[in-house]
Design a protein around this motif. Structure first.
Motif, mmCIF file in Angstrom:
data_model
loop_
_atom_site.group_PDB
_atom_site.id
_atom_site.type_symbol
_atom_site.label_atom_id
_atom_site.label_comp_id
_atom_site.label_asym_id
_atom_site.label_seq_id
_atom_site.Cartn_x
_atom_site.Cartn_y
_atom_site.Cartn_z
ATOM 1 N N MET A 239 1.557 28.762 14.168
ATOM 2 C CA MET A 239 2.294 29.161 12.989
ATOM 3 C C MET A 239 3.631 29.810 13.385
ATOM 4 O O MET A 239 4.644 29.551 12.752
ATOM 5 C CB MET A 239 1.426 30.126 12.182
ATOM 6 N N ILE A 240 3.605 30.636 14.422
ATOM 7 C CA ILE A 240 4.829 31.294 14.866
ATOM 8 C C ILE A 240 5.831 30.255 15.368
ATOM 9 O O ILE A 240 7.035 30.354 15.090
ATOM 10 C CB ILE A 240 4.521 32.332 15.962
ATOM 11 N N GLY A 241 5.351 29.243 16.083
ATOM 12 C CA GLY A 241 6.224 28.189 16.577
ATOM 13 C C GLY A 241 6.884 27.413 15.453
ATOM 14 O O GLY A 241 8.066 27.057 15.530
ATOM 15 N N LEU A 242 6.124 27.128 14.403
ATOM 16 C CA LEU A 242 6.662 26.403 13.250
ATOM 17 C C LEU A 242 7.746 27.223 12.554
ATOM 18 O O LEU A 242 8.813 26.697 12.223
ATOM 19 C CB LEU A 242 5.550 26.047 12.268
ATOM 20 N N VAL A 243 7.484 28.503 12.355
ATOM 21 C CA VAL A 243 8.484 29.379 11.734
ATOM 22 C C VAL A 243 9.728 29.454 12.607
ATOM 23 O O VAL A 243 10.857 29.389 12.113
ATOM 24 C CB VAL A 243 7.889 30.780 11.467
ATOM 25 N N ASN A 244 9.535 29.573 13.917
ATOM 26 C CA ASN A 244 10.660 29.623 14.844
ATOM 27 C C ASN A 244 11.489 28.340 14.766
ATOM 28 O O ASN A 244 12.724 28.384 14.763
ATOM 29 C CB ASN A 244 10.150 29.851 16.265
ATOM 30 N N LEU A 245 10.825 27.190 14.708
ATOM 31 C CA LEU A 245 11.522 25.916 14.611
ATOM 32 C C LEU A 245 12.326 25.816 13.317
ATOM 33 O O LEU A 245 13.484 25.386 13.331
ATOM 34 C CB LEU A 245 10.511 24.767 14.695
ATOM 35 N N ILE A 246 11.735 26.219 12.214
ATOM 36 C CA ILE A 246 12.415 26.161 10.916
ATOM 37 C C ILE A 246 13.628 27.086 10.899
ATOM 38 O O ILE A 246 14.714 26.707 10.445
ATOM 39 C CB ILE A 246 11.439 26.489 9.770
ATOM 40 N N VAL A 247 13.464 28.301 11.407
ATOM 41 C CA VAL A 247 14.576 29.255 11.428
ATOM 42 C C VAL A 247 15.689 28.755 12.343
ATOM 43 O O VAL A 247 16.868 28.804 11.982
ATOM 44 C CB VAL A 247 14.088 30.656 11.855
ATOM 45 N N SER A 248 15.332 28.248 13.510
ATOM 46 C CA SER A 248 16.346 27.745 14.449
ATOM 47 C C SER A 248 17.113 26.581 13.847
ATOM 48 O O SER A 248 18.350 26.519 13.936
ATOM 49 C CB SER A 248 15.683 27.301 15.750
ATOM 50 N N PHE A 249 16.394 25.637 13.230
ATOM 51 C CA PHE A 249 17.055 24.490 12.607
ATOM 52 C C PHE A 249 17.968 24.943 11.479
ATOM 53 O O PHE A 249 19.102 24.476 11.358
ATOM 54 C CB PHE A 249 16.008 23.504 12.081
ATOM 55 N N SER A 250 17.498 25.866 10.657
ATOM 56 C CA SER A 250 18.292 26.348 9.525
ATOM 57 C C SER A 250 19.564 27.045 9.989
ATOM 58 O O SER A 250 20.644 26.819 9.434
ATOM 59 C CB SER A 250 17.465 27.308 8.671
ATOM 60 N N LEU A 251 19.444 27.897 11.008
ATOM 61 C CA LEU A 251 20.624 28.594 11.511
ATOM 62 C C LEU A 251 21.626 27.629 12.151
ATOM 63 O O LEU A 251 22.842 27.769 11.951
ATOM 64 C CB LEU A 251 20.217 29.660 12.527
ATOM 65 N N THR A 252 21.131 26.662 12.876
ATOM 66 C CA THR A 252 22.011 25.669 13.492
ATOM 67 C C THR A 252 22.750 24.862 12.436
ATOM 68 O O THR A 252 23.957 24.629 12.537
ATOM 69 C CB THR A 252 21.204 24.738 14.409
ATOM 70 N N LEU A 253 22.034 24.437 11.410
ATOM 71 C CA LEU A 253 22.653 23.682 10.320
ATOM 72 C C LEU A 253 23.685 24.527 9.597
ATOM 73 O O LEU A 253 24.782 24.064 9.290
ATOM 74 C CB LEU A 253 21.579 23.190 9.346
ATOM 75 N N TRP A 254 23.356 25.786 9.349
ATOM 76 C CA TRP A 254 24.275 26.684 8.657
ATOM 77 C C TRP A 254 25.563 26.883 9.457
ATOM 78 O O TRP A 254 26.665 26.817 8.911
ATOM 79 C CB TRP A 254 23.583 28.022 8.392
ATOM 80 N N VAL A 255 25.420 27.113 10.764
ATOM 81 C CA VAL A 255 26.597 27.305 11.618
ATOM 82 C C VAL A 255 27.445 26.034 11.666
ATOM 83 O O VAL A 255 28.675 26.094 11.582
ATOM 84 C CB VAL A 255 26.180 27.744 13.040
ATOM 85 N N ALA A 256 26.798 24.876 11.790
ATOM 86 C CA ALA A 256 27.541 23.610 11.841
ATOM 87 C C ALA A 256 28.296 23.362 10.543
ATOM 88 O O ALA A 256 29.470 22.979 10.567
ATOM 89 C CB ALA A 256 26.579 22.462 12.121
ATOM 90 N N LEU A 257 27.648 23.586 9.418
ATOM 91 C CA LEU A 257 28.313 23.366 8.133
ATOM 92 C C LEU A 257 29.429 24.382 7.903
ATOM 93 O O LEU A 257 30.473 24.052 7.348
ATOM 94 C CB LEU A 257 27.289 23.422 6.999
ATOM 95 N N ARG A 258 29.210 25.597 8.334
ATOM 96 C CA ARG A 258 30.237 26.621 8.170
ATOM 97 C C ARG A 258 31.454 26.319 9.039
ATOM 98 O O ARG A 258 32.594 26.547 8.628
ATOM 99 C CB ARG A 258 29.658 27.982 8.509
ATOM 100 N N SER A 259 31.226 25.803 10.240
ATOM 101 C CA SER A 259 32.358 25.491 11.115
ATOM 102 C C SER A 259 33.211 24.359 10.558
ATOM 103 O O SER A 259 34.389 24.254 10.879
ATOM 104 C CB SER A 259 31.867 25.133 12.512
#
Length: 55
Positions: free
Chosen positions: A1-21
């Protein structure tokens, strides 16, 4: 469960940074979420391993 949450958070932050840039504004996240779900259903390993393109 922790790994899944980590994956979702990492993907979301990466997408957010890419779109913001790119100074992109998203009106609705639903189409993006839908496309990601389709990729996960059809070819889940492509999210981790790059697809080789024909030369």
């Amino acid at each position: 469960m922790i790994g899944l949450v980590n994956l979702i958070v990492s993907f979301s932050l990466t997408l957010w940074v890419a779109l913001r840039s790119l100074n992109t504004e998203i009106d609705s996240w639903w189409p993006i979420w839908h496309e990601v779900c389709q990729i996960v259903k059809k070819r889940p390993l492509s999210l981790f391993l790059p697809i080789q393109l024909d030369k």
